[in-house]
Design a protein around this motif. Structure first.
Motif, mmCIF file in Angstrom:
data_model
loop_
_atom_site.group_PDB
_atom_site.id
_atom_site.type_symbol
_atom_site.label_atom_id
_atom_site.label_comp_id
_atom_site.label_asym_id
_atom_site.label_seq_id
_atom_site.Cartn_x
_atom_site.Cartn_y
_atom_site.Cartn_z
ATOM 1 N N GLY A 3 90.163 42.919 -11.904
ATOM 2 C CA GLY A 3 91.510 42.645 -11.425
ATOM 3 C C GLY A 3 91.731 41.168 -11.179
ATOM 4 O O GLY A 3 92.532 40.782 -10.329
ATOM 5 N N ILE A 4 90.972 40.338 -11.928
ATOM 6 C CA ILE A 4 91.087 38.892 -11.726
ATOM 7 C C ILE A 4 91.858 38.264 -12.884
ATOM 8 O O ILE A 4 91.606 38.587 -14.049
ATOM 9 C CB ILE A 4 89.689 38.243 -11.656
ATOM 10 C CG1 ILE A 4 88.874 38.904 -10.549
ATOM 11 C CG2 ILE A 4 89.789 36.738 -11.462
ATOM 12 C CD1 ILE A 4 87.400 38.631 -10.640
ATOM 13 N N ILE A 5 92.799 37.401 -12.555
ATOM 14 C CA ILE A 5 93.550 36.696 -13.599
ATOM 15 C C ILE A 5 93.262 35.204 -13.467
ATOM 16 O O ILE A 5 93.425 34.635 -12.394
ATOM 17 C CB ILE A 5 95.065 36.920 -13.437
ATOM 18 C CG1 ILE A 5 95.402 38.415 -13.389
ATOM 19 C CG2 ILE A 5 95.837 36.241 -14.576
ATOM 20 C CD1 ILE A 5 96.830 38.704 -13.007
ATOM 21 N N GLU A 6 92.799 34.600 -14.559
ATOM 22 C CA GLU A 6 92.591 33.143 -14.543
ATOM 23 C C GLU A 6 93.466 32.506 -15.611
ATOM 24 O O GLU A 6 93.373 32.867 -16.786
ATOM 25 C CB GLU A 6 91.135 32.803 -14.861
ATOM 26 C CG GLU A 6 90.146 33.271 -13.811
ATOM 27 C CD GLU A 6 88.754 33.370 -14.395
ATOM 28 O OE1 GLU A 6 88.042 32.359 -14.378
ATOM 29 O OE2 GLU A 6 88.403 34.446 -14.898
ATOM 30 N N VAL A 7 94.317 31.591 -15.201
ATOM 31 C CA VAL A 7 95.183 30.882 -16.143
ATOM 32 C C VAL A 7 94.794 29.413 -16.107
ATOM 33 O O VAL A 7 94.691 28.825 -15.029
ATOM 34 C CB VAL A 7 96.659 31.046 -15.748
ATOM 35 C CG1 VAL A 7 97.560 30.210 -16.645
ATOM 36 C CG2 VAL A 7 97.066 32.512 -15.819
ATOM 37 N N LYS A 8 94.537 28.835 -17.282
ATOM 38 C CA LYS A 8 94.087 27.454 -17.307
ATOM 39 C C LYS A 8 94.861 26.656 -18.350
ATOM 40 O O LYS A 8 94.925 27.055 -19.518
ATOM 41 C CB LYS A 8 92.585 27.406 -17.621
ATOM 42 C CG LYS A 8 91.943 26.178 -17.067
ATOM 43 C CD LYS A 8 90.437 26.262 -17.195
ATOM 44 C CE LYS A 8 89.829 24.934 -16.777
ATOM 45 N NZ LYS A 8 88.455 24.803 -17.180
ATOM 46 N N ASP A 9 95.442 25.551 -17.917
ATOM 47 C CA ASP A 9 96.155 24.609 -18.802
ATOM 48 C C ASP A 9 97.083 25.310 -19.782
ATOM 49 O O ASP A 9 97.115 24.992 -20.969
ATOM 50 C CB ASP A 9 95.141 23.764 -19.598
ATOM 51 C CG ASP A 9 94.370 22.841 -18.664
ATOM 52 O OD1 ASP A 9 94.963 22.395 -17.664
ATOM 53 O OD2 ASP A 9 93.180 22.603 -18.924
ATOM 54 N N LEU A 10 97.830 26.259 -19.284
ATOM 55 C CA LEU A 10 98.684 27.063 -20.166
ATOM 56 C C LEU A 10 99.948 26.290 -20.543
ATOM 57 O O LEU A 10 100.632 25.732 -19.696
ATOM 58 C CB LEU A 10 99.056 28.360 -19.439
ATOM 59 C CG LEU A 10 99.777 29.411 -20.256
ATOM 60 C CD1 LEU A 10 98.846 30.014 -21.292
ATOM 61 C CD2 LEU A 10 100.322 30.503 -19.353
ATOM 62 N N ASN A 11 100.238 26.284 -21.855
ATOM 63 C CA ASN A 11 101.480 25.683 -22.355
ATOM 64 C C ASN A 11 102.217 26.731 -23.158
ATOM 65 O O ASN A 11 101.597 27.472 -23.915
ATOM 66 C CB ASN A 11 101.167 24.508 -23.291
ATOM 67 C CG ASN A 11 100.728 23.299 -22.500
ATOM 68 O OD1 ASN A 11 101.499 22.704 -21.764
ATOM 69 N ND2 ASN A 11 99.453 22.971 -22.616
ATOM 70 N N PHE A 12 103.530 26.771 -22.988
ATOM 71 C CA PHE A 12 104.299 27.704 -23.817
ATOM 72 C C PHE A 12 105.736 27.243 -23.986
ATOM 73 O O PHE A 12 106.358 26.727 -23.056
ATOM 74 C CB PHE A 12 104.293 29.110 -23.204
ATOM 75 C CG PHE A 12 104.941 30.124 -24.105
ATOM 76 C CD1 PHE A 12 104.210 30.723 -25.121
ATOM 77 C CD2 PHE A 12 106.291 30.432 -23.981
ATOM 78 C CE1 PHE A 12 104.805 31.623 -25.978
ATOM 79 C CE2 PHE A 12 106.891 31.329 -24.837
ATOM 80 C CZ PHE A 12 106.147 31.926 -25.838
ATOM 81 N N GLY A 13 106.243 27.407 -25.204
ATOM 82 C CA GLY A 13 107.654 27.188 -25.485
ATOM 83 C C GLY A 13 108.050 28.128 -26.608
ATOM 84 O O GLY A 13 107.207 28.508 -27.416
ATOM 85 N N TYR A 14 109.322 28.520 -26.649
ATOM 86 C CA TYR A 14 109.733 29.478 -27.688
ATOM 87 C C TYR A 14 109.928 28.796 -29.040
ATOM 88 O O TYR A 14 109.876 29.425 -30.077
ATOM 89 C CB TYR A 14 111.004 30.217 -27.269
ATOM 90 C CG TYR A 14 110.721 31.253 -26.211
ATOM 91 C CD1 TYR A 14 110.178 32.487 -26.555
ATOM 92 C CD2 TYR A 14 110.948 30.993 -24.860
ATOM 93 C CE1 TYR A 14 109.896 33.446 -25.600
ATOM 94 C CE2 TYR A 14 110.659 31.945 -23.889
ATOM 95 C CZ TYR A 14 110.136 33.162 -24.271
ATOM 96 O OH TYR A 14 109.844 34.107 -23.316
ATOM 97 N N THR A 15 110.213 27.479 -29.029
ATOM 98 C CA THR A 15 110.303 26.734 -30.280
ATOM 99 C C THR A 15 109.290 25.594 -30.208
ATOM 100 O O THR A 15 108.843 25.240 -29.113
ATOM 101 C CB THR A 15 111.715 26.142 -30.476
ATOM 102 O OG1 THR A 15 111.989 25.279 -29.365
ATOM 103 C CG2 THR A 15 112.774 27.219 -30.558
#
Lengths: 277, 343
Positions: A3-15
């Motif tokens: 039940g552990i969530i690790e998010v690291k240096d996440l980048n996101f864009g739709y375009t």
């Protein structure tokens, strides 16, 4: 540990040109209740869709229980993460029990029918969410609050360690808003589930969430305890709204005030005065 | 406590429906202009052809026709169920994604080009229909995937556009066709159950039954697909794969049905709705029961087509449309309070 969530240096864009989430890093510890807040367009639902594998990030990593999310098949991920989206009415007339039983799909074999164990889990989920009494009614005949509970029951029957919810209280009245948060808290405390909820409700999330991830429209973010992140100063900065902030007992609250509010002149001069008391 | 479909409940319901289907098929095989004596039939075939007419009519003519009607009805009803599920649209029918116009175009091309070769001892029209149908569905699938995010909407739009375009081409070809060519084309377009070679019937039976069983194996995933792609993914369904399989199987069974019997309307639209109204929307039940009821419905419709203007025959498509509409309205009136999208 699960039940552990690790998010690291996440980048996101739709375009390729746009960036909604930029260098986002945070970790959700097992069994915590986390709220994701922020103005419209800040990327709350986008982040939720990334966390459940519906979207793939361009750069950075998301790990569920130390395993990169891309490594999970749809079926395996559905045994780890359950999602409750904003409630809706399906095209065909499934009854409540049928909708909740769909949660067992990842566990069924070909020509799948629910086993006795599956049925027990479904019944428990119906009981816990107080939806058992209308189990045989079509989903369409329920109120918004009841429908939302059915989708939460479905997520519960999915038997996952992590539960993601997208604005579960948006169309509900006060009683049902509190009811949903109470139910989620019980699921956290009694079942040890990690709960991540996208929310617009600063006051309820301050009461219920252990941590808050506050996303800004400029891709900035804050992650920390609700009481730290929701300071009047940060709320004003991120949402562009002023208001009364205060404390009753140990509960903090924030009351937004518009330009035409009767007391609007008070807060324009000194926003922090009430919280410092 | 909760009312969920179990394998046992399903087996009982399917057995009852199958019994009804067999009874309907037996009864309909007995009905016709020529009275048949069962006693004579059970005496078996005579030494020479023509010695036991009753046996020959029942076993050689009526039974194959009844079986064909049941098969075609089952195939159409099943693909109606599947397309309504994956397109999340109660108005979808087996022809919505271009199968009808594609098959029609194949048939009229075959008729106008005046081909003379034979296929399994018969006219190759069925082959043209089958190829035309599948090629068109493939085209619609590719166009639907070119455009965009919402697969379902672009598939529907591609289907509508291709249907309209091919219908225009068909009308053009009809307008330049000779009158004797016209009759066979129009008869095909109206839908007709005509006795087939036993080998054709055998192969079609195997293909359609295999298609229905394969669809049944993904039926619990179809339930979730009706909630949309996002929800289905969240519940562990590989949506792209499941949609492609469901779509391919539905297109395949419909193409076989269409090449066997032309365009028979209404079965694929009203049978799934009728069954859903009475039995509920769970596809694990909806699919097999619709197949059986669809079969029975078309057997009855074809029998009516045989006897109403006997010794002449009506195209069965006329019967399904005339009888199907009012029958469906009665069902709606009776059950509409149970169904949300009618409110």
């Amino acid at each position: 540990m699960s039940g552990i969530i690790e998010v690291k240096d996440l980048n996101f864009g739709y375009t390729p040109q746009s960036t909604i989430l930029k260098a986002l890093s945070f970790e959700v510890i097992q069994g915590r209740f986390v709220g994701i807040a922020g103005p419209n367009g800040a990327g709350k639902t986008t982040l939720l869709n990334l966390l459940c594998g519906l979207l793939r990030s361009k750069a950075g990593s998301i790990k569920i229980d130390s395993v990169p999310i891309e490594s999970y098949s749809a079926r395996k991920l559905a045994k780890k993460v359950a999602v409750v989206r904003q409630e809706f009415v399906p095209v065909f007339d499934f009854c409540v029990a049928e909708v909740v039983s769909m949660a067992r799909t990842p566990y069924l074999s070909t020509f799948g029918f629910e086993s006795d164990t599956d049925k027990k889990i479904i019944d428990e989920a119906l009981e816990m969410t107080d939806t058992a009494r209308f189990a045989s009614r079509p989903l369409a005949n329920l109120s918004g609050g009841e429908r939302q509970r059915v989708f939460i029951a479905r997520a519960l029957a999915q038997n996952t360690d992590i539960l993601l919810l997208d604005e579960p209280t948006t169309f509900l009245d006060l009683k049902h808003q509190v009811g949903i948060y109470d139910l989620l808290k019980r699921m956290q405390l009694e079942k040890g589930k990690t709960i991540v909820v996208v929310t617009h409700d600063i006051n309820l999330s301050t009461q219920y969430c252990d941590e808050i991830l506050l996303l800004g429209a400029d891709s900035s973010y804050q992650y920390g305890s609700a009481k730290d992140v929701f300071s009047p100063h940060k709320i004003e900065k991120v949402f562009g709204v002023r208001g009364f902030a205060g404390k009753i007992g140990t509960e903090k609250f924030f009351l937004p005030l518009g330009k035409f509010a009767k007391d609007a002149h008070i807060i324009t001069t000194n926003i922090n005065s009430t919280t410092k008391k | 406590m909760a009312e969920i479909l179990t394998a046992k409940k399903l087996a009982i319901k399917v057995s009852i429906c199958l019994a009804v289907l067999v009874a309907v098929m037996a009864l309909c095989a007995m009905v016709g202009t020529q009275k048949i004596s069962l006693k004579k039939v059970f005496a078996g075939p005579g030494q020479e052809p023509g010695q036991n007419i009753d046996y020959e009519i029942l076993v050689g003519v009526r039974l194959p026709r009844v079986i064909l009607a049941a098969l075609v009805g089952a195939a159409l009803a099943c693909s109606g169920v599947v397309l309504q599920a994956i397109l999340r649209n109660p108005l979808a029918d087996p022809y919505i994604l271009g199968i009808s116009s594609g098959a029609g175009l194949g048939v009229i091309t075959a008729v106008i080009s005046g081909i003379t070769w034979k296929f399994w001892g018969g006219s190759p029209i069925a082959v043209f229909a089958f190829v035309g149908a599948l090629a068109t569905v493939w085209l619609v699938w590719c166009i639907g995937h070119l455009t965009g995010k919402s697969q379902v909407t672009s598939l529907l739009l591609a289907g509508v556009v291709i249907n309209a375009f091919f219908s225009a081409v068909i009308m053009f070809l009809i307008s330049i066709a000779k009158s004797e060519q016209l009759r066979s084309t129009v008869l095909w377009l109206m839908g007709n159950i005509i006795e087939k070679d036993p080998a054709v019937l055998g192969v079609s039976t195997v293909c359609i039954l295999a298609g229905i069983i394969a669809l049944f194996s993904i039926s619990h995933r179809l339930n979730i697909l009706t909630f949309g792609q996002e929800e289905a993914k969240g519940l562990g369904v590989d949506t792209a794969k499941t949609t492609a399989i469901a779509f391919g199987l539905a297109a395949f069974t419909t193409a076989i049905a269409v090449s066997l019997s032309g365009l028979i309307g209404f079965v694929g639209l009203i049978v799934p709705h009728g069954v859903r109204l009475v039995f509920g929307p769970d596809h694990r039940q909806l699919l097999p029961v619709s197949a059986i009821i669809g079969g029975a419905f078309l057997v009855v419709a074809d029998t009516l087509a045989r006897i109403i203007v006997a010794p002449a025959q009506l195209p069965v498509g006329v019967i399904t449309a005339i009888a199907g509409g009012p029958f469906f309205l009665v069902l709606l009136a009776k059950y509409s309070r149970k169904v949300s999208w009618l409110k």
